[in-house]
Design an enzyme around this catalytic site. Structure first.
Site, PDB file in Angstrom:
ATOM      1  N   LEU A 156      -3.987   0.104   0.919  1.00  0.00           N
ATOM      2  CA  LEU A 156      -3.968  -1.310   1.444  1.00  0.00           C
ATOM      3  C   LEU A 156      -4.526  -1.538   2.789  1.00  0.00           C
ATOM      4  O   LEU A 156      -5.267  -2.539   3.059  1.00  0.00           O
ATOM      5  CB  LEU A 156      -2.766  -1.921   1.351  1.00  0.00           C
ATOM      6  CG  LEU A 156      -2.374  -2.170  -0.328  1.00  0.00           C
ATOM      7  CD1 LEU A 156      -0.923  -2.724  -0.393  1.00  0.00           C
ATOM      8  CD2 LEU A 156      -3.200  -2.972  -1.136  1.00  0.00           C
ATOM      9  N   GLY A 157      -4.156  -0.633   3.942  1.00  0.00           N
ATOM     10  CA  GLY A 157      -4.415  -0.622   4.943  1.00  0.00           C
ATOM     11  C   GLY A 157      -3.712   0.403   5.852  1.00  0.00           C
ATOM     12  O   GLY A 157      -2.708   0.869   5.457  1.00  0.00           O
ATOM     13  N   GLY A 200      -2.542   1.418  10.218  1.00  0.00           N
ATOM     14  CA  GLY A 200      -2.424   0.919  11.457  1.00  0.00           C
ATOM     15  C   GLY A 200      -1.883   1.926  12.498  1.00  0.00           C
ATOM     16  O   GLY A 200      -1.766   3.284  12.124  1.00  0.00           O
ATOM     17  N   GLY A 223       1.421   3.676  10.548  1.00  0.00           N
ATOM     18  CA  GLY A 223       1.205   4.315   9.435  1.00  0.00           C
ATOM     19  C   GLY A 223       0.188   3.683   8.242  1.00  0.00           C
ATOM     20  O   GLY A 223      -0.338   2.820   8.811  1.00  0.00           O
ATOM     21  N   THR A 224       0.162   4.420   7.149  1.00  0.00           N
ATOM     22  CA  THR A 224      -0.786   3.976   6.254  1.00  0.00           C
ATOM     23  C   THR A 224      -0.002   3.210   5.008  1.00  0.00           C
ATOM     24  O   THR A 224       1.091   3.709   4.688  1.00  0.00           O
ATOM     25  CB  THR A 224      -1.443   4.922   5.719  1.00  0.00           C
ATOM     26  OG1 THR A 224      -2.145   5.844   6.815  1.00  0.00           O
ATOM     27  CG2 THR A 224      -2.532   4.606   4.849  1.00  0.00           C
ATOM     28  N   VAL A 225      -0.637   2.125   4.391  1.00  0.00           N
ATOM     29  CA  VAL A 225       0.123   1.362   3.509  1.00  0.00           C
ATOM     30  C   VAL A 225      -0.634   1.620   2.338  1.00  0.00           C
ATOM     31  O   VAL A 225      -1.763   1.505   1.879  1.00  0.00           O
ATOM     32  CB  VAL A 225       0.269  -0.176   3.746  1.00  0.00           C
ATOM     33  CG1 VAL A 225       0.944  -1.010   2.774  1.00  0.00           C
ATOM     34  CG2 VAL A 225       0.750  -0.285   5.062  1.00  0.00           C
ATOM     35  N   LYS A 275       4.865   2.123   2.612  1.00  0.00           N
ATOM     36  CA  LYS A 275       4.244   2.434   4.177  1.00  0.00           C
ATOM     37  C   LYS A 275       4.747   3.926   4.372  1.00  0.00           C
ATOM     38  O   LYS A 275       5.820   4.018   4.470  1.00  0.00           O
ATOM     39  CB  LYS A 275       4.588   1.583   5.141  1.00  0.00           C
ATOM     40  CG  LYS A 275       4.313   1.982   6.577  1.00  0.00           C
ATOM     41  CD  LYS A 275       4.513   0.993   7.858  1.00  0.00           C
ATOM     42  CE  LYS A 275       3.274   0.045   7.720  1.00  0.00           C
ATOM     43  NZ  LYS A 275       3.251  -0.923   8.835  1.00  0.00           N
ATOM     44  N   ASP A 324       3.547  -6.597  18.479  1.00  0.00           N
ATOM     45  CA  ASP A 324       2.323  -6.387  18.156  1.00  0.00           C
ATOM     46  C   ASP A 324       1.543  -7.475  17.069  1.00  0.00           C
ATOM     47  O   ASP A 324       1.413  -7.373  15.861  1.00  0.00           O
ATOM     48  CB  ASP A 324       2.170  -5.214  17.248  1.00  0.00           C
ATOM     49  CG  ASP A 324       0.804  -4.669  17.203  1.00  0.00           C
ATOM     50  OD1 ASP A 324      -0.250  -5.144  17.505  1.00  0.00           O
ATOM     51  OD2 ASP A 324       0.102  -3.698  16.458  1.00  0.00           O
TER      52      ASP A 324
END
Length: 806
Positions: A521-522, A524, A527-529, A543, A636
């Site tokens: 999904l995305g 950053g 981490g990764t989702v 995540k 953030d």
């Protein structure tokens, strides 16, 4: 013929039933005139507000013979009282009455005719008494002017629009289930600051706002001498000392009250219409044991896991039904003056105040000797903060346990006192029932000081084994109940819903749910989702955290924080995984992805949707900063971390990855860099302490981007300021146009793709808020609570301005 007779009989029965019901309720009044009375002998004799929200009359506590003249919420399950005339002097259940006399005085008399309470209205101009829809009992003249009102004489509760001034105070109940006045008060101090004060038989001191900080560090001011505060019907509490509180369910149409409870905590409650029960939507103190004097002399407030009062080793409770009476020594206290004494160590415990002296640096043995040589010393506290600190105590008051308190209390007892039973601190009755669970206080150990030897007695292993056994029994019990026996589907679904709110998942389970982490999904910095579907059919976002979260302490902080926080504008966490090197978080799945996907491309949001996102995001951040049980700085704030649900309402993500800090504590500022370029406040680069104002800065950039519809990095720079950053150039340009009185300055900055279909008032408000949020001086930036208030004031502005420039 027989059937007709039965019908007639049935009709006569219904008619008789109607008249009996009517006569039973006929004494319910909307108002009382002079000469009328309310009697304790008739349970149906009372006043009601026009909308039936409030009832005024005689109220009984349980099966006792005592009655109070009071006002209560009609539709609450427990008939919650909001005002009492005779709080500390109940009247008899027979013969007592409230009489509205001809001279305009309302008077309460006991069975023997004794006057228990009366109003100060001795004028024949008083015409009627009635209860308003606000819950206010008033005496009015024929013109409708209020000559007396119960709102001027509060007990423990403040209702919406009941003004709270310098001459008023809220006083807690003495104990749970009691109405008599207790020891905790809310009132304005002589410095114009609204305070919670503990006024026990032993001591008087304020405990909120934080007494260790000054007025301004606590976010208050003492310059405004008006001393006035009130709770509005949206769930906002506003005070002249700049205190602003927002209920977590802020909005219209909800019955609320602010009450100082018997445990000394100040809370806002919201009434759940479906159940008649109350829900806490704000509280002043996250840790109830922070209330000074809540447990009485020699007693300790502990978390086990709910707050309880307990007696330390060598002491016993004076009155199990009243912890205000504290604990008494089980030994002859004159023995403390002999040489044969020892010290009971209780880790993570302190008794606040009453220090004979404090010394640093010092060793533990030297601190012990100071207490031994001073006949006034009853205990000493020793902590190491880089060096040893010694606090010698003359009295054991305001005792509390905190798992993160870096010290122990050493209580002086005769050598004959036996080591404590492992469960001695947890045999007491529950004192407070509202706090979030904390870990159980460590069992006391014995530090035996004698002239010849020092002896340690450890009992932690026993406590650990006992706790583990208890946990195993609970788990097996739930498994046996729900897996081995059939239960109704609704019950099982309800249990699954509750238990799944915060669940520990196996790595294999999440790997299967995400089809081996197939669909991303995305990603950053954290981490990764991936999208996944759990075994119960729920879609989730999983995540996988980066290496920075491999440290167990940081990961534990993460999950304990986000698991406790719940707000409609924050992404909800369902659970976590911690197996070996795997660190994963399981979130609710948000349908419409992140804000940037609907702002910087062709699939853009309408103006109404943008304003709703701005307001909802502000509410979420305000909750994190001011209202949730932990004080959270996001660090953030950017469009990628603002997700949109099916109705395009915002939900802030990744807030649990930021560092937590306690209000006003030494950890309230931190310097580890987080964030995204363009949304990071100047204090990051300047290496200044980081506060909640960094989130305010990031929010300012986000709403300016929403107004413009363009990513900050793509903003055109004014030729006059071409050597400056895009944001700085934009701020200067806007301020310059405003100073020139250019009436069309708003239109020139709003996203042209909207084709002029926006509210000019809302756009102007958003731009001005954005400009104030991105001030380089963080002290000039507003709080998120004040941003919410400003946006709410123009939320209902639906006028769509069609720009002449388009």
């Amino acid at each position: 013929m027989r059937s007709q007779t039965l019908v007639c009989f049935y009709l006569l029965f219904l008619l008789a039933l109607f008249f009996s019901f009517h006569s039973a309720t006929s004494k319910s009044h909307l108002q009382l005139k002079r000469g009328a009375s309310l009697s304790v002998d008739d349970a149906s004799d009372f006043l009601t507000s026009p909308d039936n929200s409030f009832t005024c009359g005689f109220h009984n506590l349980g099966s006792s013979n005592a009655y109070w003249f009071a006002i209560w919420f009609t539709n609450s399950k427990d008939k919650t009282i909001v005002w009492m005339a005779n709080r500390d002097r109940p009247v008899n259940s027979r013969g007592s009455e409230v009489h509205f006399r001809g001279d305009g005085t309302m008077i309460l008399t006991d069975v023997d005719g004794t006057v228990v309470w009366q109003t100060n209205t001795t004028t024949t101009d008083v015409a009627i008494a009635k209860v308003l829809n606000s819950g206010n009992l008033v005496l009015e003249n024929p013109q409708g002017d209020i000559l007396w009102q119960s709102f001027d004489f509060p007990t423990d509760t403040l209702l919406p629009f009941q003004t709270f001034t310098k001459n008023k105070r809220l006083t807690s109940a003495l104990r749970k289930g009691s109405y008599e006045s207790g020891y905790f008060n809310l009132n304005f101090g002589s410095d114009n600051v609204l305070r919670l004060i503990s006024d026990t038989p032993d001591t008087s001191s304020n405990y909120w706002p934080n007494p260790d900080l000054n007025v301004y560090t606590n976010g208050r001011t003492n310059y405004n001498s008006s001393r006035v505060a009130f709770l509005d019907d949206m769930g906002r509490f506003l005070s002249s000392d700049q205190l602003q509180i927002n209920a977590s369910d802020m909005g219209y149409g909800i019955k609320r009250r602010m009450t100082i409870d018997y445990d000394g905590n100040l809370r806002i409650y919201s009434l759940m219409n479906s159940t008649g029960l109350w829900e806490i939507t704000w509280q002043a103190l996250r840790k109830p044991c922070s209330v000074l004097g809540v447990c009485g002399r020699n007693a300790i407030c502990v978390y086990a896991p709910d707050p309880q009062c307990a007696c330390p080793p060598g002491f016993e409770v004076n009155d199990p039904s009243d912890w205000n009476a504290g604990c008494r020594a089980t030994f002859n206290e004159t023995l403390l003056h002999s040489q044969q004494v020892k010290f009971m160590e209780i880790p993570h415990v302190d008794f606040y105040g009453f220090d004979l002296n404090w010394t640093s640096p010092i060793t533990l043995e030297a601190c012990r000797d100071m207490c031994l040589k001073d006949f006034r010393c009853l205990a000493f506290s020793y902590r190491i903060l880089g060096q040893g600190f010694c606090y010698v105590k003359s009295a054991l008051l305001n005792g509390y346990e905190s798992p993160d308190f870096p010290a122990s209390i050493y209580i002086k007892v005769p050598s004959s006192v036996q080591p404590p039973n492992p469960s001695s601190l947890f045999e007491s009755g529950t004192m407070c029932g509202y706090a979030e669970p904390e870990r159980i206080v460590g069992s006391p150990s014995m530090y035996d000081f004698t002239p010849k030897r020092v002896k340690w007695i450890y009992i932690y292993s026993f406590c650990a084994a006992l706790g583990g056994l208890e946990l195993m029994i609970i788990v097996l019990g739930w498994w046996f109940l729900f897996r081995k026996h059939g239960v109704p589907a609704s019950v099982e679904a309800g249990y699954r819903m509750i238990s799944s709110n915060f669940k520990r998942y196996a790595y294999a389970e999440l790997k299967k749910a995400t089809t081996n982490f197939k669909t991303e999904l995305g990603r950053g910095g954290s981490g990764t989702v991936y999208i996944g579907v759990l075994s119960d059919g729920r879609e989730v976002a999983v995540k996988k955290l980066g290496d920075v979260f491999q440290v167990q302490d940081e990961y534990s902080t993460e999950i304990s924080t986000i698991g406790k926080i719940n707000h409609m504008n924050l992404v909800r966490m369902w659970g976590f995984c911690s197996e070996g090197r795997h660190r994963l978080l399981v979130y609710e799945y948000i349908e419409n992805s992140s804000l940037d996907k609907h702002l910087f491309n062709s699939n853009f949001l309408t103006w109404k949707q943008r304003f709703a996102v701005a307001l909802g995001t502000a509410k979420g951040l305000a909750y994190l900063h001011h209202e949730c049980l932990e004080w959270v700085i996001h660090c953030d704030v950017k469009p990628e971390n603002i997700l949109l649900d099916g109705e395009f309402q915002p939900k802030i993500a990744d807030f649990g990855l930021a560092k937590l800090s306690q209000r006003g504590g030494p950890g309230s500022e931190f310097t580890r860099i987080r964030g995204t370029k363009g949304y990071m406040a100047p204090e990051w680069a300047l290496n200044h302490p980081i506060t909640a104002k960094v989130d305010v800065y990031g929010y300012g950039v986000v709403i300016l981007e929403m107004v413009r519809g363009i990513r900050l990095s793509n903003w055109d720079v004014d030729d006059d300021y071409k050597n400056e950053a895009a944001l700085t150039s934009f701020v200067r340009t806007v301020k310059k146009k405003i100073e020139r009185g250019n009436s069309s300055w708003v239109e020139s900055f709003v996203d042209p793709r909207l084709e002029g279909k926006f509210s000019r008032k809302q756009a102007e408000t958003l731009v001005q808020i954005g400009l104030s949020c991105v001030e380089e001086d963080r002290n000039k930036r507003p709080t998120m609570a004040s941003v919410v208030q400003t946006l709410l004031e123009c939320e209902d502005d639906t006028e769509i301005q069609i720009s002449d420039n388009l």
